[in-house]
Design an enzyme around this catalytic site. Structure first.
Site, mmCIF file in Angstrom:
data_model
loop_
_atom_site.group_PDB
_atom_site.id
_atom_site.type_symbol
_atom_site.label_atom_id
_atom_site.label_comp_id
_atom_site.label_asym_id
_atom_site.label_seq_id
_atom_site.Cartn_x
_atom_site.Cartn_y
_atom_site.Cartn_z
ATOM 1 C CG ASP A 24 -2.002 1.000 1.216
ATOM 2 O OD1 ASP A 24 -2.075 1.771 0.253
ATOM 3 O OD2 ASP A 24 -2.799 1.028 2.166
ATOM 4 C CG ASP A 25 -0.017 5.077 -0.139
ATOM 5 O OD1 ASP A 25 -0.821 4.744 -1.025
ATOM 6 O OD2 ASP A 25 -0.221 6.035 0.629
ATOM 7 C CB CYS A 62 -6.073 3.414 -1.957
ATOM 8 S SG CYS A 62 -4.716 4.301 -1.185
ATOM 9 N NE ARG A 66 -6.196 -0.622 -1.647
ATOM 10 C CZ ARG A 66 -5.217 -1.285 -1.022
ATOM 11 N NH1 ARG A 66 -5.407 -2.531 -0.633
ATOM 12 N NH2 ARG A 66 -4.059 -0.711 -0.775
ATOM 13 C CE LYS A 119 -6.259 1.024 1.829
ATOM 14 N NZ LYS A 119 -5.239 2.076 1.703
ATOM 15 C CG HIS A 121 -9.789 1.865 0.720
ATOM 16 N ND1 HIS A 121 -8.731 2.582 0.190
ATOM 17 C CD2 HIS A 121 -10.627 2.782 1.262
ATOM 18 C CE1 HIS A 121 -8.912 3.865 0.408
ATOM 19 N NE2 HIS A 121 -10.053 4.013 1.062
ATOM 20 C CG HIS A 208 -1.519 4.227 3.516
ATOM 21 N ND1 HIS A 208 -1.855 5.187 4.434
ATOM 22 C CD2 HIS A 208 -2.291 4.488 2.413
ATOM 23 C CE1 HIS A 208 -2.778 5.986 3.927
ATOM 24 N NE2 HIS A 208 -3.051 5.587 2.694
ATOM 25 C CG ASP A 314 -2.174 0.899 -3.191
ATOM 26 O OD1 ASP A 314 -0.973 1.238 -3.103
ATOM 27 O OD2 ASP A 314 -3.041 1.318 -2.400
ATOM 28 C CG ASN A 315 -1.138 4.299 -4.584
ATOM 29 O OD1 ASN A 315 -2.254 4.083 -4.104
ATOM 30 N ND2 ASN A 315 -0.103 4.614 -3.826
ATOM 31 C CE LYS A 364 -2.737 7.564 -2.154
ATOM 32 N NZ LYS A 364 -2.714 7.320 -0.681
#
Length: 523
Positions: A24-25, A62, A66, A119, A121, A208, A314-315, A364
């Protein structure tokens, strides 16, 4: 030798287990085999013995990423063209719609047990939670971000949910989310039905914000970043060229204009930044340790040869900070605590994100390479032929098609009485087998008015709200530093037409129009 050959043959005669791991991130250069100085021995080994893709794309944020991963559709088609917002437009409703299926739903109908840790989301109301979208078991964070140590809301009037199945879960003493997601996932597969293959989606929260790590992991890195962000970027850039992650022709982008000069910082400011980076590296280190824990379990179960693991982010790295009125007074105060304090709540900021995304620019949210390029690794001793590094362009929408192909499963035309939008992706399985892969004619992107289309070596990019198209040749200029739009107006016109046709087809609404119709943000 003979045993290994038999073992691989056996693995290929039954349906494989499939694991997708999402960070994540996490930026393009944040693991060892993509340029980082962080210790990621498990991911590095998986890359060396599997397939490493250096031109793989996510959806730059994010929720959209997903949604694309889970459904094999572009985010707008799945109902999450932006974030988990409540909007009246179907492409922006803020949760997965009923005209898509998740990988879990598709594989469950083909004999798989389906598990998730981490996560979610992509739907905040319980009727949109994982168990309602095809997963047999779930443990994790329904929302977008949280403390790694406790359930700690960070915005006014906010309620965050950590859930086990459909029930809220209250973390106890010694809870650390990265460990907890893995431990529950391992427990799920440890108690699976013996004769069924499984699909596991392990969506880590790390790295993240907030920066939260365990003391023993932080200790490995503290004091190692006093050379500053400019020097760190140069070192990562040199390593990326040595590893072949980027071509020798790729230039290192300039520091973002918001970055300060390292020499301008006081000694206390340098120490504080070093501590932030130590915690950030420790978070990725712990993520890798947990991947090792999962791999060990698969080996103990005798499932390692017949399991495919795919890893991505994710990014791109995030330049977001904890410094605006959207956070509670308590959280704003915690932003100034030492990053190693479990009660702190801080982020690496623009300087850290510039390091994270080496050699690219921006972050991001944008559709430049710094927002959308992710490390991608596929590993499976009995299924993925090792020692591969590919420059072919692939996209997060390809994971649905890949999972179905691996499982020998069909994508449904209808599900629960609803027509299902045809999948957009292309299976990566031929690449796993060192065969020719058809790839994509073009890849398109849109998030909050930021737009892009990539076709072959060419990429057209537009940044909101300027809305001016820029053209880059990524073969010569992966860092997107030399705008060729004035030199190739015909190419620009063709790619704009390609983007506009895609945007109309998937339901993109220009952001300036959409923003006026916004109801209430839920995240």
């Amino acid at each position: 030798m003979m045993w290994g050959a038999i073992n691989i043959a056996n693995a290929q005669t039954k349906k494989p287990n499939i694991v997708i791991i999402m960070a994540d991130d996490m930026g393009f250069s944040d693991i060892g085999c993509f340029g980082s100085e962080v210790q990621t021995p498990n991911l590095d080994e998986m890359a060396a013995k599997g397939l490493k893709m250096t031109q793989f794309y996510n959806a730059s944020r994010c929720c959209p990423s997903r949604a694309s991963l889970l459904t094999g559709l572009y985010p707008h088609q799945a109902g999450i063209g932006d974030m988990m917002n409540t909007r009246p437009q179907p492409a922006y409703q803020g949760y997965l719609n009923e005209n898509c299926v998740t990988i879990a739903e598709a594989l469950k109908g083909n004999g798989y047990q389906t598990f998730m840790g981490g996560k979610w989301h992509v739907g905040q109301a319980m009727k949109h939670w994982p168990l309602q979208r095809g997963f047999d078991k779930y443990f994790g964070l329904i929302d977008g971000a949280n403390s790694y140590f406790e359930n700690r809301p960070y915005r006014p009037n906010q309620k965050l949910t950590i859930a086990l199945g459909n029930e809220p879960y209250e973390p106890g003493e010694n809870y650390y989310s990265t460990d907890a997601y893995t431990d529950f996932a391992i427990d799920f597969i440890d108690h699976k039905e013996k004769d069924k293959p499984f699909f596991l989606y392990l969506a880590y929260q790390a790295p993240h914000w907030p920066l939260h790590a365990l003391p023993e992991d932080i200790a490995k890195y503290k004091g190692k970043f006093m050379k500053g962000w400019e020097e760190m970027r140069k070192q990562r850039y040199a390593k990326q060229k040595r590893l072949g992650v980027i071509d020798a022709s790729t230039k290192l982008s300039p520091l973002d204009e918001a970055c300060r000069k390292w020499e301008s910082l006081s000694e206390d400011e340098k120490l504080a930044w070093d501590e932030k980076m130590a915690v950030y590296h420790a978070m990725i280190d712990r993520l890798d340790q947990n991947i090792g824990k999962l791999r060990k379990k698969l080996k103990e179960m005798g499932e390692d040869e017949n399991t495919v693991i795919m890893f991505l982010s994710d990014n791109g790295g995030s330049n977001e900070t904890i410094s605006n009125s959207g956070f509670t007074p308590e959280i704003l105060k915690a932003n100034f605590m030492p990053a190693s304090d479990p009660q702190s709540f801080t982020a690496i900021g623009v300087e850290g994100a510039n390091v994270s995304n080496t050699p690219f620019r921006l972050f991001k949210h944008w559709e430049y390479e710094g927002g959308t390029a992710t490390p991608f690794i596929a590993y499976g001793p009995g299924i993925v032929k090792g020692g591969q590094q590919s420059k072919q362009e692939a996209h997060i929408v390809d994971l649905m098609a890949t999972c179905l192909d691996l499982a020998g499963a069909n994508y449904p035309e209808t599900y629960k009485g609803k027509s299902i939008i045809p999948k957009e992706g292309t299976s990566l399985k031929p690449l796993f087998e060192r065969k020719k892969w058809s790839g994509h004619d073009a890849l398109c992107f849109e998030h909050e008015g930021n737009r892009a289309v990539r076709q072959g070596d060419w990429k057209l990019v537009s940044e909101y709200p300027e809305n001016r198209w820029q053209l880059y040749n990524l073969k010569d200029d992966r860092s997107e530093l030399k705008d060729l739009s004035a030199k190739h107006p015909d190419k620009v016109a063709r790619l704009v037409m390609q983007y506009e046709q895609w945007a109309e087809r998937v339901g993109v609404i220009p952001f300036e129009q959409l923003d006026k119709k916004r109801k209430q943000d839920k995240y």
